[in-house]
Design an enzyme around this catalytic site. Sequence first.
Site, PDB file in Angstrom:
ATOM      1  N   CYS A  42       3.845   2.245   3.071  1.00  0.00           N
ATOM      2  CA  CYS A  42       2.872   2.732   4.040  1.00  0.00           C
ATOM      3  C   CYS A  42       1.480   2.510   3.455  1.00  0.00           C
ATOM      4  O   CYS A  42       1.204   2.908   2.316  1.00  0.00           O
ATOM      5  CB  CYS A  42       3.102   4.219   4.302  1.00  0.00           C
ATOM      6  SG  CYS A  42       1.846   4.970   5.362  1.00  0.00           S
ATOM      7  N   CYS A  45      -0.262   6.216   2.713  1.00  0.00           N
ATOM      8  CA  CYS A  45       0.113   7.127   1.632  1.00  0.00           C
ATOM      9  C   CYS A  45       0.892   6.464   0.503  1.00  0.00           C
ATOM     10  O   CYS A  45       1.133   7.089  -0.520  1.00  0.00           O
ATOM     11  CB  CYS A  45       0.924   8.288   2.198  1.00  0.00           C
ATOM     12  SG  CYS A  45       2.562   7.813   2.807  1.00  0.00           S
ATOM     13  N   CYS A  91       5.447   7.109   9.614  1.00  0.00           N
ATOM     14  CA  CYS A  91       5.728   7.464   8.228  1.00  0.00           C
ATOM     15  C   CYS A  91       5.918   8.978   8.174  1.00  0.00           C
ATOM     16  O   CYS A  91       5.068   9.725   8.665  1.00  0.00           O
ATOM     17  CB  CYS A  91       4.556   7.041   7.342  1.00  0.00           C
ATOM     18  SG  CYS A  91       4.708   7.598   5.634  1.00  0.00           S
ATOM     19  N   CYS A  94       2.966  10.850   5.834  1.00  0.00           N
ATOM     20  CA  CYS A  94       1.585  11.028   6.306  1.00  0.00           C
ATOM     21  C   CYS A  94       1.460  10.980   7.827  1.00  0.00           C
ATOM     22  O   CYS A  94       0.361  11.111   8.354  1.00  0.00           O
ATOM     23  CB  CYS A  94       0.666   9.983   5.673  1.00  0.00           C
ATOM     24  SG  CYS A  94       0.908   8.294   6.262  1.00  0.00           S
ATOM     25  N   CYS A 114       9.583  -3.307  14.499  1.00  0.00           N
ATOM     26  CA  CYS A 114       8.419  -4.165  14.727  1.00  0.00           C
ATOM     27  C   CYS A 114       7.199  -3.393  14.220  1.00  0.00           C
ATOM     28  O   CYS A 114       6.737  -2.447  14.862  1.00  0.00           O
ATOM     29  CB  CYS A 114       8.323  -4.464  16.221  1.00  0.00           C
ATOM     30  SG  CYS A 114       7.027  -5.602  16.667  1.00  0.00           S
TER      31      CYS A 114
END
Length: 128
Positions: A42, A45, A91, A94, A114
């Site tokens: 991510c 984070c 995510c 976060c 995607c």
Amino acid sequence: MQNYDWKKILTEEQYYVLRQKGTEKPFTGKYWNFFEEGVYKCAGCGQTLFDSKTKFKSFCGWPSFYDVIDKNKIILKEDNSHGMKRIEVLCKNCEGHLGHVFDDGPEPTGLRYCINSAALSFQPKSNY
């Protein structure tokens, strides 16, 4: 989730995608046609989300994966925006918007995560 000053941490494009649920234009992101070995994290984070082993050429214009490293690291949420019924991928750490998951991917899962390149950072296999 900690309270971050996301505008100071992220680029303008990352902020648009991760915090405002935006979508980058197809075939423009850094990772849509990128196939090095490693893991994708991510961009907000740093949580590890996808392995390059599950990335595939979907020709949709965004990085596509048929699985996540750990389903406990994402949130799937119904998204009815823009007149479409989709499943949003966030995510879990976060709550950043990553993209969407569709049921038109390859085996063994039949899924296509995607994901926006702007929502990801890449760590080459040689660095872990």
